[in-house]
Design a protein around this motif. Structure first.
Motif, PDB file in Angstrom:
ATOM      1  N   ASP A  66      11.498   5.039   7.506  1.00  0.00           N
ATOM      2  CA  ASP A  66      12.373   4.219   8.344  1.00  0.00           C
ATOM      3  C   ASP A  66      13.774   4.106   7.761  1.00  0.00           C
ATOM      4  O   ASP A  66      14.771   4.195   8.486  1.00  0.00           O
ATOM      5  CB  ASP A  66      11.766   2.822   8.523  1.00  0.00           C
ATOM      6  N   LEU A  67      13.874   3.917   6.442  1.00  0.00           N
ATOM      7  CA  LEU A  67      15.166   3.628   5.814  1.00  0.00           C
ATOM      8  C   LEU A  67      15.885   4.861   5.275  1.00  0.00           C
ATOM      9  O   LEU A  67      17.108   4.875   5.173  1.00  0.00           O
ATOM     10  CB  LEU A  67      14.974   2.623   4.674  1.00  0.00           C
ATOM     11  N   LEU A  68      15.124   5.912   4.908  1.00  0.00           N
ATOM     12  CA  LEU A  68      15.733   7.118   4.354  1.00  0.00           C
ATOM     13  C   LEU A  68      15.601   8.315   5.295  1.00  0.00           C
ATOM     14  O   LEU A  68      16.259   9.339   5.086  1.00  0.00           O
ATOM     15  CB  LEU A  68      15.095   7.465   2.998  1.00  0.00           C
ATOM     16  N   GLY A  69      14.743   8.168   6.302  1.00  0.00           N
ATOM     17  CA  GLY A  69      14.548   9.243   7.254  1.00  0.00           C
ATOM     18  C   GLY A  69      13.507  10.252   6.840  1.00  0.00           C
ATOM     19  O   GLY A  69      13.166  11.157   7.604  1.00  0.00           O
ATOM     20  N   LEU A  70      12.970  10.110   5.619  1.00  0.00           N
ATOM     21  CA  LEU A  70      12.029  11.077   5.076  1.00  0.00           C
ATOM     22  C   LEU A  70      11.003  10.371   4.199  1.00  0.00           C
ATOM     23  O   LEU A  70      11.240   9.264   3.718  1.00  0.00           O
ATOM     24  CB  LEU A  70      12.758  12.125   4.223  1.00  0.00           C
ATOM     25  N   TYR A  71       9.861  11.036   3.991  1.00  0.00           N
ATOM     26  CA  TYR A  71       8.890  10.559   3.010  1.00  0.00           C
ATOM     27  C   TYR A  71       9.328  11.085   1.651  1.00  0.00           C
ATOM     28  O   TYR A  71       9.510  12.291   1.483  1.00  0.00           O
ATOM     29  CB  TYR A  71       7.487  11.078   3.327  1.00  0.00           C
ATOM     30  N   ILE A  72       9.501  10.198   0.676  1.00  0.00           N
ATOM     31  CA  ILE A  72      10.023  10.609  -0.625  1.00  0.00           C
ATOM     32  C   ILE A  72       8.959  10.537  -1.717  1.00  0.00           C
ATOM     33  O   ILE A  72       8.759  11.485  -2.474  1.00  0.00           O
ATOM     34  CB  ILE A  72      11.229   9.742  -1.039  1.00  0.00           C
ATOM     35  N   SER A  73       8.247   9.439  -1.804  1.00  0.00           N
ATOM     36  CA  SER A  73       7.291   9.257  -2.901  1.00  0.00           C
ATOM     37  C   SER A  73       5.927   9.859  -2.602  1.00  0.00           C
ATOM     38  O   SER A  73       5.018   9.762  -3.428  1.00  0.00           O
ATOM     39  CB  SER A  73       7.132   7.766  -3.225  1.00  0.00           C
ATOM     40  N   GLY A  74       5.776  10.492  -1.468  1.00  0.00           N
ATOM     41  CA  GLY A  74       4.502  11.096  -1.113  1.00  0.00           C
ATOM     42  C   GLY A  74       4.530  11.524   0.342  1.00  0.00           C
ATOM     43  O   GLY A  74       5.599  11.634   0.950  1.00  0.00           O
ATOM     44  N   HIS A  75       3.358  11.741   0.913  1.00  0.00           N
ATOM     45  CA  HIS A  75       3.257  12.124   2.317  1.00  0.00           C
ATOM     46  C   HIS A  75       1.935  11.589   2.859  1.00  0.00           C
ATOM     47  O   HIS A  75       0.928  11.547   2.129  1.00  0.00           O
ATOM     48  CB  HIS A  75       3.311  13.653   2.463  1.00  0.00           C
ATOM     49  N   PRO A  76       1.895  11.178   4.124  1.00  0.00           N
ATOM     50  CA  PRO A  76       0.649  10.642   4.693  1.00  0.00           C
ATOM     51  C   PRO A  76      -0.523  11.611   4.618  1.00  0.00           C
ATOM     52  O   PRO A  76      -1.681  11.187   4.630  1.00  0.00           O
ATOM     53  CB  PRO A  76       1.035  10.373   6.164  1.00  0.00           C
ATOM     54  N   LEU A  77      -0.256  12.906   4.536  1.00  0.00           N
ATOM     55  CA  LEU A  77      -1.338  13.894   4.480  1.00  0.00           C
ATOM     56  C   LEU A  77      -1.776  14.230   3.065  1.00  0.00           C
ATOM     57  O   LEU A  77      -2.661  15.077   2.882  1.00  0.00           O
ATOM     58  CB  LEU A  77      -0.906  15.181   5.201  1.00  0.00           C
TER      59      LEU A  77
ATOM     60  N   THR B 178       0.850  -1.191   0.000  1.00  0.00           N
ATOM     61  CA  THR B 178       0.000   0.000   0.000  1.00  0.00           C
ATOM     62  C   THR B 178       0.887   1.244   0.000  1.00  0.00           C
ATOM     63  O   THR B 178       2.082   1.179   0.310  1.00  0.00           O
ATOM     64  CB  THR B 178      -0.901   0.033   1.236  1.00  0.00           C
ATOM     65  N   GLN B 179       0.302   2.380  -0.343  1.00  0.00           N
ATOM     66  CA  GLN B 179       1.053   3.633  -0.311  1.00  0.00           C
ATOM     67  C   GLN B 179       1.538   3.928   1.105  1.00  0.00           C
ATOM     68  O   GLN B 179       2.641   4.433   1.301  1.00  0.00           O
ATOM     69  CB  GLN B 179       0.184   4.783  -0.826  1.00  0.00           C
ATOM     70  N   GLN B 180       0.715   3.569   2.094  1.00  0.00           N
ATOM     71  CA  GLN B 180       1.118   3.789   3.493  1.00  0.00           C
ATOM     72  C   GLN B 180       2.326   2.921   3.838  1.00  0.00           C
ATOM     73  O   GLN B 180       3.238   3.363   4.555  1.00  0.00           O
ATOM     74  CB  GLN B 180      -0.044   3.463   4.433  1.00  0.00           C
ATOM     75  N   ASP B 181       2.354   1.681   3.333  1.00  0.00           N
ATOM     76  CA  ASP B 181       3.512   0.801   3.547  1.00  0.00           C
ATOM     77  C   ASP B 181       4.774   1.445   2.989  1.00  0.00           C
ATOM     78  O   ASP B 181       5.812   1.500   3.658  1.00  0.00           O
ATOM     79  CB  ASP B 181       3.295  -0.554   2.859  1.00  0.00           C
ATOM     80  N   LYS B 182       4.680   1.933   1.755  1.00  0.00           N
ATOM     81  CA  LYS B 182       5.842   2.521   1.090  1.00  0.00           C
ATOM     82  C   LYS B 182       6.359   3.735   1.859  1.00  0.00           C
ATOM     83  O   LYS B 182       7.567   3.903   2.044  1.00  0.00           O
ATOM     84  CB  LYS B 182       5.488   2.913  -0.344  1.00  0.00           C
TER      85      LYS B 182
END
Length: 239
Positions: free
Chosen positions: A200-211, A190-194
Protein backbone atom coordinates in the motif's frame (compact mmCIF):
# COMPACT_ATOMS: atom_id res chain seq x y z
CA UNK A 1 26.13 7.19 -24.07
CA UNK A 2 25.30 3.46 -24.23
CA UNK A 3 28.96 2.60 -23.56
CA UNK A 4 29.16 5.00 -20.60
CA UNK A 5 25.91 3.65 -19.17
CA UNK A 6 27.12 0.06 -19.51
CA UNK A 7 30.44 0.99 -17.89
CA UNK A 8 28.70 2.58 -14.89
CA UNK A 9 26.36 -0.39 -14.47
CA UNK A 10 29.25 -2.86 -14.64
CA UNK A 11 31.65 -0.98 -12.36
CA UNK A 12 29.35 0.96 -10.02
CA UNK A 13 26.24 -1.25 -9.97
CA UNK A 14 24.68 -0.07 -6.69
CA UNK A 15 25.16 3.63 -7.42
CA UNK A 16 23.91 3.19 -10.97
CA UNK A 17 20.78 1.22 -9.98
CA UNK A 18 20.07 3.64 -7.14
CA UNK A 19 20.07 6.50 -9.65
CA UNK A 20 17.83 4.55 -12.04
CA UNK A 21 15.37 3.76 -9.24
CA UNK A 22 15.28 7.41 -8.16
CA UNK A 23 14.75 8.57 -11.75
CA UNK A 24 11.69 6.31 -12.11
CA UNK A 25 10.38 6.87 -8.57
CA UNK A 26 6.60 6.98 -8.72
CA UNK A 27 6.29 4.47 -11.57
CA UNK A 28 5.54 1.28 -9.65
CA UNK A 29 5.81 -0.97 -12.71
CA UNK A 30 9.27 0.31 -13.63
CA UNK A 31 10.44 0.23 -10.02
CA UNK A 32 9.39 -3.42 -9.86
CA UNK A 33 11.40 -4.17 -13.00
CA UNK A 34 14.45 -2.36 -11.64
CA UNK A 35 14.26 -4.20 -8.30
CA UNK A 36 14.08 -7.49 -10.18
CA UNK A 37 17.24 -6.44 -12.06
CA UNK A 38 18.90 -5.51 -8.76
CA UNK A 39 18.22 -8.99 -7.41
CA UNK A 40 19.66 -10.52 -10.59
CA UNK A 41 22.80 -8.45 -10.00
CA UNK A 42 23.02 -9.57 -6.36
CA UNK A 43 21.95 -6.19 -4.92
CA UNK A 44 19.60 -6.11 -1.93
CA UNK A 45 16.85 -3.49 -2.04
CA UNK A 46 15.69 -2.79 1.51
CA UNK A 47 12.67 -0.98 3.00
CA UNK A 48 13.15 2.63 4.09
CA UNK A 49 15.06 3.21 7.34
CA UNK A 50 14.90 6.26 9.59
CA UNK A 51 18.66 5.98 10.20
CA UNK A 52 19.85 5.24 6.66
CA UNK A 53 17.35 6.55 4.11
CA UNK A 54 17.47 9.96 2.49
CA UNK A 55 14.75 11.42 0.27
CA UNK A 56 15.33 9.13 -2.71
CA UNK A 57 16.87 5.67 -3.18
CA UNK A 58 20.28 5.58 -1.55
CA UNK A 59 23.28 3.24 -1.46
CA UNK A 60 24.14 2.14 2.08
CA UNK A 61 26.76 -0.10 3.67
CA UNK A 62 29.18 0.27 0.74
CA UNK A 63 31.47 -2.66 0.07
CA UNK A 64 34.82 -2.63 1.85
CA UNK A 65 37.80 -4.98 1.58
CA UNK A 66 37.53 -8.12 3.67
CA UNK A 67 39.27 -8.39 7.00
CA UNK A 68 42.66 -9.98 7.55
CA UNK A 69 40.86 -13.13 8.66
CA UNK A 70 39.38 -13.59 5.23
CA UNK A 71 35.95 -12.11 5.96
CA UNK A 72 34.14 -11.40 2.67
CA UNK A 73 33.47 -7.79 1.67
CA UNK A 74 30.29 -6.15 2.91
CA UNK A 75 27.74 -6.12 0.06
CA UNK A 76 26.23 -2.98 -1.37
CA UNK A 77 22.61 -2.38 -0.44
CA UNK A 78 20.00 0.08 -1.67
CA UNK A 79 17.46 1.69 0.63
CA UNK A 80 14.07 3.04 -0.35
CA UNK A 81 13.91 6.80 0.18
CA UNK A 82 11.63 8.45 2.71
CA UNK A 83 9.70 10.37 0.05
CA UNK A 84 8.91 7.10 -1.74
CA UNK A 85 6.53 6.35 1.17
CA UNK A 86 2.92 7.28 0.45
CA UNK A 87 1.62 10.14 2.63
CA UNK A 88 5.16 11.21 3.51
CA UNK A 89 6.24 14.58 2.17
CA UNK A 90 9.56 16.13 1.24
CA UNK A 91 9.35 18.65 4.09
CA UNK A 92 9.34 16.17 6.95
CA UNK A 93 11.83 13.97 5.08
CA UNK A 94 14.21 16.92 4.87
CA UNK A 95 13.75 17.74 8.56
CA UNK A 96 14.60 14.17 9.55
CA UNK A 97 17.71 13.89 7.37
CA UNK A 98 18.91 17.35 8.45
CA UNK A 99 18.61 16.43 12.14
CA UNK A 100 20.35 13.13 11.54
CA UNK A 101 23.20 14.90 9.77
CA UNK A 102 23.46 17.36 12.66
CA UNK A 103 23.18 15.01 15.63
CA UNK A 104 23.92 11.54 14.24
CA UNK A 105 21.71 8.51 14.01
CA UNK A 106 18.65 8.26 16.23
CA UNK A 107 19.34 5.93 19.13
CA UNK A 108 15.75 5.14 20.09
CA UNK A 109 12.14 6.06 19.37
CA UNK A 110 12.30 8.50 22.30
CA UNK A 111 15.41 10.11 20.84
CA UNK A 112 13.74 10.40 17.44
CA UNK A 113 10.57 12.01 18.85
CA UNK A 114 12.62 14.33 21.05
CA UNK A 115 14.88 15.60 18.26
CA UNK A 116 12.44 15.85 15.32
CA UNK A 117 9.95 18.51 16.37
CA UNK A 118 8.63 19.31 12.91
CA UNK A 119 4.84 19.68 13.02
CA UNK A 120 4.51 17.54 9.90
CA UNK A 121 5.51 14.57 12.03
CA UNK A 122 1.85 13.83 12.74
CA UNK A 123 -0.35 10.74 13.00
CA UNK A 124 -0.45 10.12 9.25
CA UNK A 125 3.31 10.45 8.73
CA UNK A 126 4.16 8.39 11.83
CA UNK A 127 1.78 5.60 10.83
CA UNK A 128 3.29 5.62 7.35
CA UNK A 129 6.82 5.36 8.76
CA UNK A 130 5.82 2.48 11.03
CA UNK A 131 3.89 0.51 8.41
CA UNK A 132 6.58 0.95 5.75
CA UNK A 133 9.20 -0.48 8.14
CA UNK A 134 11.19 2.74 8.50
CA UNK A 135 11.05 2.53 12.30
CA UNK A 136 11.79 -1.21 12.62
CA UNK A 137 15.12 -0.36 14.25
CA UNK A 138 13.16 0.99 17.24
CA UNK A 139 10.66 -1.79 17.77
CA UNK A 140 7.94 -4.03 16.39
CA UNK A 141 5.43 -2.52 13.96
CA UNK A 142 2.31 -3.92 15.60
CA UNK A 143 3.29 -2.66 19.04
CA UNK A 144 4.14 0.82 17.76
CA UNK A 145 0.83 1.10 15.91
CA UNK A 146 -1.08 -0.06 19.00
CA UNK A 147 0.70 2.65 21.02
CA UNK A 148 0.28 5.42 18.45
CA UNK A 149 -1.68 7.65 20.88
CA UNK A 150 1.10 7.34 23.46
CA UNK A 151 3.71 8.12 20.80
CA UNK A 152 1.78 11.17 19.59
CA UNK A 153 1.36 12.40 23.17
CA UNK A 154 5.07 12.07 23.84
CA UNK A 155 5.88 13.99 20.67
CA UNK A 156 3.34 16.71 21.49
CA UNK A 157 4.97 17.26 24.88
CA UNK A 158 8.32 17.82 23.19
CA UNK A 159 6.69 20.16 20.67
CA UNK A 160 5.10 22.25 23.41
CA UNK A 161 8.11 22.33 25.73
CA UNK A 162 9.72 25.79 26.27
CA UNK A 163 12.87 26.41 24.24
CA UNK A 164 15.04 26.34 27.37
CA UNK A 165 13.49 23.10 28.53
CA UNK A 166 14.12 19.78 26.84
CA UNK A 167 10.79 18.25 27.81
CA UNK A 168 7.90 18.65 30.20
CA UNK A 169 9.43 15.91 32.35
CA UNK A 170 11.96 18.44 33.62
CA UNK A 171 15.10 20.30 32.72
CA UNK A 172 17.56 18.03 30.97
CA UNK A 173 21.12 19.04 30.24
CA UNK A 174 22.30 15.67 28.99
CA UNK A 175 20.25 14.37 26.06
CA UNK A 176 21.17 10.83 27.08
CA UNK A 177 18.77 11.27 30.03
CA UNK A 178 15.73 11.80 27.79
CA UNK A 179 12.76 10.03 29.46
CA UNK A 180 12.20 6.62 27.93
CA UNK A 181 8.95 6.10 26.06
CA UNK A 182 7.54 2.91 27.54
CA UNK A 183 4.97 1.30 25.28
CA UNK A 184 2.24 -1.08 26.35
CA UNK A 185 2.52 -4.72 25.20
CA UNK A 186 0.61 -5.55 22.02
CA UNK A 187 0.18 -8.33 19.50
CA UNK A 188 2.94 -8.25 16.86
CA UNK A 189 2.02 -7.59 13.26
CA UNK A 190 1.73 -10.68 11.11
CA UNK A 191 3.87 -11.14 8.01
CA UNK A 192 0.71 -10.71 5.93
CA UNK A 193 0.06 -7.36 7.68
CA UNK A 194 3.57 -6.17 6.88
CA UNK A 195 3.33 -7.19 3.23
CA UNK A 196 -0.07 -5.49 2.87
CA UNK A 197 1.28 -2.25 4.36
CA UNK A 198 4.39 -2.32 2.16
CA UNK A 199 2.28 -2.89 -0.94
CA UNK A 200 0.00 0.00 0.00
CA UNK A 201 2.71 2.50 0.99
CA UNK A 202 5.63 1.51 -1.27
CA UNK A 203 3.74 -0.05 -4.15
CA UNK A 204 5.67 -3.32 -3.84
CA UNK A 205 6.30 -6.23 -1.50
CA UNK A 206 9.75 -5.63 0.00
CA UNK A 207 10.32 -7.88 3.01
CA UNK A 208 8.79 -10.93 1.38
CA UNK A 209 5.95 -12.07 -0.86
CA UNK A 210 2.53 -13.63 -0.13
CA UNK A 211 3.55 -16.72 -2.13
CA UNK A 212 6.72 -17.34 -0.13
CA UNK A 213 4.91 -19.95 1.97
CA UNK A 214 4.29 -21.92 -1.22
CA UNK A 215 7.68 -21.36 -2.85
CA UNK A 216 8.91 -24.93 -2.33
CA UNK A 217 5.72 -26.33 -3.88
CA UNK A 218 5.86 -23.93 -6.83
CA UNK A 219 9.53 -24.69 -7.46
CA UNK A 220 8.79 -28.40 -7.50
CA UNK A 221 6.19 -27.94 -10.23
CA UNK A 222 8.91 -27.04 -12.75
CA UNK A 223 6.55 -24.65 -14.50
CA UNK A 224 7.75 -21.28 -15.73
CA UNK A 225 5.20 -18.48 -15.42
CA UNK A 226 5.90 -17.61 -19.05
CA UNK A 227 4.41 -20.98 -20.04
CA UNK A 228 1.08 -20.47 -18.27
CA UNK A 229 -0.59 -19.18 -21.43
CA UNK A 230 0.52 -22.34 -23.25
CA UNK A 231 -0.96 -24.48 -20.48
CA UNK A 232 -4.31 -22.68 -20.74
CA UNK A 233 -4.36 -23.33 -24.49
CA UNK A 234 -3.64 -27.01 -23.88
CA UNK A 235 -6.40 -27.13 -21.28
CA UNK A 236 -8.97 -25.67 -23.67
CA UNK A 237 -7.90 -28.05 -26.44
CA UNK A 238 -8.31 -31.06 -24.17
CA UNK A 239 -11.84 -30.01 -23.36
Amino acid sequence: VAYQTAYLKANYPAIYMSAVLSADSGDVEKIGEHIHECKRMGLDVLPPSINESFSQFTVVNPARPGSAGGEPPNPYKIRFGLTTIKNFGAGISGAITAERKKGGKFESLSDFLHRVTDRNLNRKSLESLIKAGALDVFGERGQMLANIELILGYHKENMNAPENQDSLFGLIEDTSTIPTLRMEPAEPATQQDKLTWEKDLLGLYISGHPLDAYRAKLDSMETNIEKLSDLSEIGRASC
